[in-house]
Design an enzyme around this catalytic site. Structure first.
Site, PDB file in Angstrom:
ATOM      1  N   ASP A  39     -78.865  67.657   3.790  1.00 56.19           N
ATOM      2  CA  ASP A  39     -78.913  68.615   2.680  1.00 56.19           C
ATOM      3  C   ASP A  39     -77.659  69.476   2.633  1.00 56.19           C
ATOM      4  O   ASP A  39     -77.191  69.863   1.549  1.00 56.19           O
ATOM      5  CB  ASP A  39     -80.152  69.504   2.795  1.00 56.19           C
ATOM      6  N   THR A  66     -75.035  67.442   0.991  1.00 59.89           N
ATOM      7  CA  THR A  66     -75.322  67.350  -0.444  1.00 59.89           C
ATOM      8  C   THR A  66     -74.815  68.584  -1.180  1.00 59.89           C
ATOM      9  O   THR A  66     -74.120  68.483  -2.204  1.00 59.89           O
ATOM     10  CB  THR A  66     -76.832  67.204  -0.678  1.00 59.89           C
ATOM     11  N   ASP A 100     -74.530  61.589   2.333  1.00 57.61           N
ATOM     12  CA  ASP A 100     -75.809  62.212   2.664  1.00 57.61           C
ATOM     13  C   ASP A 100     -76.928  61.179   2.750  1.00 57.61           C
ATOM     14  O   ASP A 100     -77.830  61.290   3.580  1.00 57.61           O
ATOM     15  CB  ASP A 100     -76.154  63.341   1.683  1.00 57.61           C
ATOM     16  N   GLY A 101     -76.867  60.132   1.904  1.00 60.63           N
ATOM     17  CA  GLY A 101     -77.861  59.067   2.010  1.00 60.63           C
ATOM     18  C   GLY A 101     -77.740  58.308   3.317  1.00 60.63           C
ATOM     19  O   GLY A 101     -78.743  57.971   3.951  1.00 60.63           O
ATOM     20  N   ARG A 128     -80.508  57.899   6.473  1.00 54.03           N
ATOM     21  CA  ARG A 128     -80.865  56.636   7.122  1.00 54.03           C
ATOM     22  C   ARG A 128     -80.590  56.702   8.615  1.00 54.03           C
ATOM     23  O   ARG A 128     -81.371  56.196   9.430  1.00 54.03           O
ATOM     24  CB  ARG A 128     -80.095  55.480   6.486  1.00 54.03           C
ATOM     25  N   ASP A 146     -80.970  66.228  -3.933  1.00 53.52           N
ATOM     26  CA  ASP A 146     -79.886  65.288  -4.212  1.00 53.52           C
ATOM     27  C   ASP A 146     -79.801  64.981  -5.704  1.00 53.52           C
ATOM     28  O   ASP A 146     -78.714  64.982  -6.292  1.00 53.52           O
ATOM     29  CB  ASP A 146     -80.112  64.001  -3.416  1.00 53.52           C
ATOM     30  N   ASP A 166     -76.769  66.052  -8.228  1.00 55.98           N
ATOM     31  CA  ASP A 166     -76.066  65.036  -9.020  1.00 55.98           C
ATOM     32  C   ASP A 166     -75.906  65.487 -10.466  1.00 55.98           C
ATOM     33  O   ASP A 166     -74.842  65.333 -11.074  1.00 55.98           O
ATOM     34  CB  ASP A 166     -76.825  63.712  -8.985  1.00 55.98           C
TER      35      ASP A 166
END
Length: 218
Positions: A29, A32, A69-70, A74, A87, A91
């Site tokens: 976060d 992000t 961040d993705g 993961r 997120d 965006d």
């Protein structure tokens, strides 16, 4: 949307960096929000000042945080509902700032009022494309596809902006008008996809035959 092969190459860069950040306690976060703040600041500082190439380069750098961040989620082994909402919200903010900055340039130092219309169309249509998907998914419908999604919008806009900053004539004009038309087309596509999905869900499944229906006639 980035294709599978592109994602494989991008992940080779982002995943090791994501694991390094997670190992040091950095939350996805935070990345992000940092990427969004950087993108917004760069769009609203460099673009209105006619520094299009530098602005495009800096915005691109911060946009890559969206991939990072993705990868961090993961690497951490799980994601959160709040993180997904944050997120998506960030965006929309970053995209809005980019096209607002381009519109600001067009209507200000760029002295391109007609082109400013294209920038504003990109701003509104891009937000609509994302909103239609989010609203439909909130209603339980699956909405995928479209001519230009977020990745394509950013690539076209930033490449056109950067090339114009390098002195390539009409690069930004072509990019914004093509993107405006393609984004409006994508809005129509998304609405059509939602309509078909809603119609398919509204059709009741065929009823199973009851005992009387299944019994042979005497």
């Amino acid at each position: 949307m980035l294709n599978v092969f592109a994602r494989v190459h991008v992940n080779r860069v982002t995943e090791p960096l994501a694991r390094w950040l997670v190992a040091r306690g950095v939350a996805p976060d935070v990345v992000t929000v940092a990427g969004t703040v950087g993108s917004v600041a760069a769009a609203l500082w460099f673009l209105p000042r006619d520094e299009l190439f530098v602005g495009a380069a800096v915005i691109t750098l911060f946009v890559l945080f969206d991939l990072l961040d993705g990868a961090m989620a993961r690497a951490r082994g799980h994601s959160t509902v709040f993180g997904a909402v944050l997120d998506s919200t960030c965006d929309r903010v970053a995209d809005g700032a980019l096209f607002a900055g381009l519109a600001w340039w067009c209507l200000g130092v760029g002295e391109q009022r007609v082109l400013g219309v294209a920038a504003l169309l990109c701003l509104v249509a891009g937000q609509l494309v994302s909103y239609i998907k989010a609203r439909a998914e909130g209603a339980g419908l699956v909405v995928e596809g479209g001519l230009v999604e977020r990745a394509e919008r950013l690539i076209i806009a930033l490449v056109g902006c950067g090339l114009h900053g390098l002195g390539v004539p009409y690069a930004l004009h072509v990019a914004l008008w093509v993107l405006a038309v393609a984004s409006l087309w994508t809005v129509g596509q998304r609405i059509a996809i939602v309509y078909r999905a809603a119609q398919a869900r509204a059709v009741p499944p065929p009823a199973a035959p009851g005992p009387a229906d299944a019994a042979p006639n005497p």
